[in-house]
Design a protein around this motif. Structure first.
Motif, PDB file in Angstrom:
ATOM      1  N   UNK A   1       0.744  -1.373   0.102  1.00 32.57           N
ATOM      2  CA  UNK A   1      -0.391   0.158  -0.080  1.00 32.57           C
ATOM      3  C   UNK A   1       0.850   0.929  -0.418  1.00 32.57           C
ATOM      4  N   UNK A   2       1.876   1.392   0.519  1.00 35.11           N
ATOM      5  CA  UNK A   2       2.858   2.549   0.328  1.00 35.11           C
ATOM      6  C   UNK A   2       3.512   3.133  -0.782  1.00 35.11           C
ATOM      7  N   UNK A   3       3.769   1.984  -2.010  1.00 34.22           N
ATOM      8  CA  UNK A   3       4.334   2.231  -2.857  1.00 34.22           C
ATOM      9  C   UNK A   3       3.595   3.063  -3.580  1.00 34.22           C
ATOM     10  N   UNK A   4       1.931   3.101  -3.495  1.00 33.25           N
ATOM     11  CA  UNK A   4       1.817   4.001  -4.478  1.00 33.25           C
ATOM     12  C   UNK A   4       1.817   5.800  -3.601  1.00 33.25           C
ATOM     13  N   UNK A   5       2.392   5.909  -2.344  1.00 36.17           N
ATOM     14  CA  UNK A   5       1.573   6.790  -1.635  1.00 36.17           C
ATOM     15  C   UNK A   5       3.413   7.678  -1.031  1.00 36.17           C
TER      16      UNK A   5
END
Length: 402
Positions: free
Chosen positions: A38-42
């Motif tokens: 989940x942290x990748x796109x953020x």
């Protein structure tokens, strides 16, 4: 055949409990990747909130792979001390804690949360194949397929929902917090599993060592090389396509195809594997797709990027689900399946952590991607050899049984 009719399963005459077990296993699988990816796109809002560099941010994705490799080997010892269901519940609680720590504005605590999250996922990575054999000894193919698909869907949802949830609530913490809450919801289905005793679990658990078994090593190498392949392609395919002349939208679409195309292979390869005495032709078919996809990139990446990505997705989905199938198909009981899963995943994920680094170094040294892709082609041939050996209808033999 219905679950209630199975003569050697733990759910005979208890179809509702069997359904709870299926939901519990699938929900656990769904939580094994979402909190990580989940942290990748953020990346930009998280970097701004923590005031960290790109290399510091990269630890949030690479440290869990190292945890997978280091912690996986300890799981068989843990199962001799505590029941697998209790470990699964503890793992889900720890995943929730690890994700929660990644919500704070203090980078050292975020790193601590990443380590906690990686260790918890490593435990569940190893436990679930053994629990599949424990709970559903006559349905390992379809259950492994469901597990593999749910694993991929969980990762896909983690990425897909990240930006929309951030835009909806105005803060990057909301999509991350979702993956701290979902493991707690899973407990509703796991608590009843404490009363289930699988058919493959010995009454007095003993240490199972497979480190001198040739089949176990072949499966371990197959698992490691397929992990190396997947994480290398997932990391560098967008860059390879961009440097070949594609725009960002085309490169992103092609990369997304890897996960999309892999889903049916995640499901059907384990089902076929369980029905076949030897899985060697499956190994050959998976190799053909993977090799063709990488060869296409090596030859001319821009010629047919969607085709190359689709072939890579076929190979990634098929090889992962086949490796997971080997854990249960080449073991006589749950203890052996857990030991084989631990051995293969400990070494496999350490290799996976090296993959993106190795390809990046070759790219920097040579100034192009041909040497890196050439390495991938050689490793695909090696993966074929280990897979061919693993696919023979021969089970592992622990040291004490030799």
């Amino acid at each position: 055949m219905t679950i209630s009719a199975l003569p050697d399963g733990p759910f005979r005459g208890r179809p509702l409990v069997a359904l709870l077990a299926i939901v519990a296993l699938m929900l656990a699988a769904a939580n094994l990747r979402g909190g990580l990816v989940v942290v990748g796109p953020l990346v930009e809002p998280i970097r701004a909130a923590l005031d960290i560099s790109a290399s510091a941010f990269s630890l949030l994705t690479t440290l869990p792979l190292i945890c997978f490799g280091v912690v996986s080997i300890c799981v068989p010892w843990l199962t001799r001390c505590w029941a697998p269901q209790r470990l699964a519940i503890a793992g889900l609680l720890t995943i929730s804690l690890g994700v929660a720590l990644r919500l704070v504005d203090h980078y050292p605590l975020v790193i601590l949360g990443t380590l906690v999250l990686g260790m918890a996922i490593a435990v569940l990575n190893v436990l679930i194949p053994g629990l599949v054999k424990d709970f559903f000894p006559r349905q390992v193919g379809i259950m492994t397929g469901f597990y593999s698909v749910t694993l991929s869907l969980g990762a896909g949802l983690g990425v897909y929902l990240a930006v929309p949830l951030m835009e909806q609530f105005g803060n990057w913490r909301y999509p991350v917090a979702l993956w701290a809450l979902l493991p707690l919801f899973c407990l509703l289905f796991w608590l009843p599993m404490l009363r289930v005793r699988g058919v493959g679990r010995p009454s007095n658990p003993v240490r199972v060592s497979l480190w001198r078994d040739k089949i176990a090593w072949a499966i371990t190498c197959y698992m490691g090389l397929q992990s190396f392949y997947f994480y290398s392609m997932a990391t560098w395919l967008p860059k390879i396509l961009l440097e070949s002349g594609l725009d960002a939208h085309q490169a992103g679409t092609a990369t997304a195809l890897i996960n999309l195309v892999s889903i049916p292979f995640n499901l059907f390869v384990p089902i076929l594997a369980a029905r076949l005495r030897s899985q060697q032709w499956l190994v050959l078919g998976i190799f053909a797709a993977s090799f063709a996809g990488v060869a296409g990139l090596w030859w001319q990446a821009a010629a047919a990027p969607m085709l190359w990505a689709s072939l890579i997705g076929m190979g990634c989905g098929g090889s992962l689900s086949l490796a997971l199938s080997f854990f249960v198909l080449r073991a006589d009981n749950t203890a052996q399946a857990t030991a084989l899963s631990a051995m293969a995943q400990s070494i496999g994920y350490l290799l996976a952590a090296l993959g993106p680094v190795a390809l990046g170094v070759l790219r920097d040294l040579s100034g192009a991607w041909q040497w890196a892709l050439g390495l991938m082609l050689v490793l695909q041939l090696m993966q074929l050899g280990f897979g061919w050996f693993s696919a023979r209808p021969v089970n592992v033999v622990p040291d004490q049984d030799k």
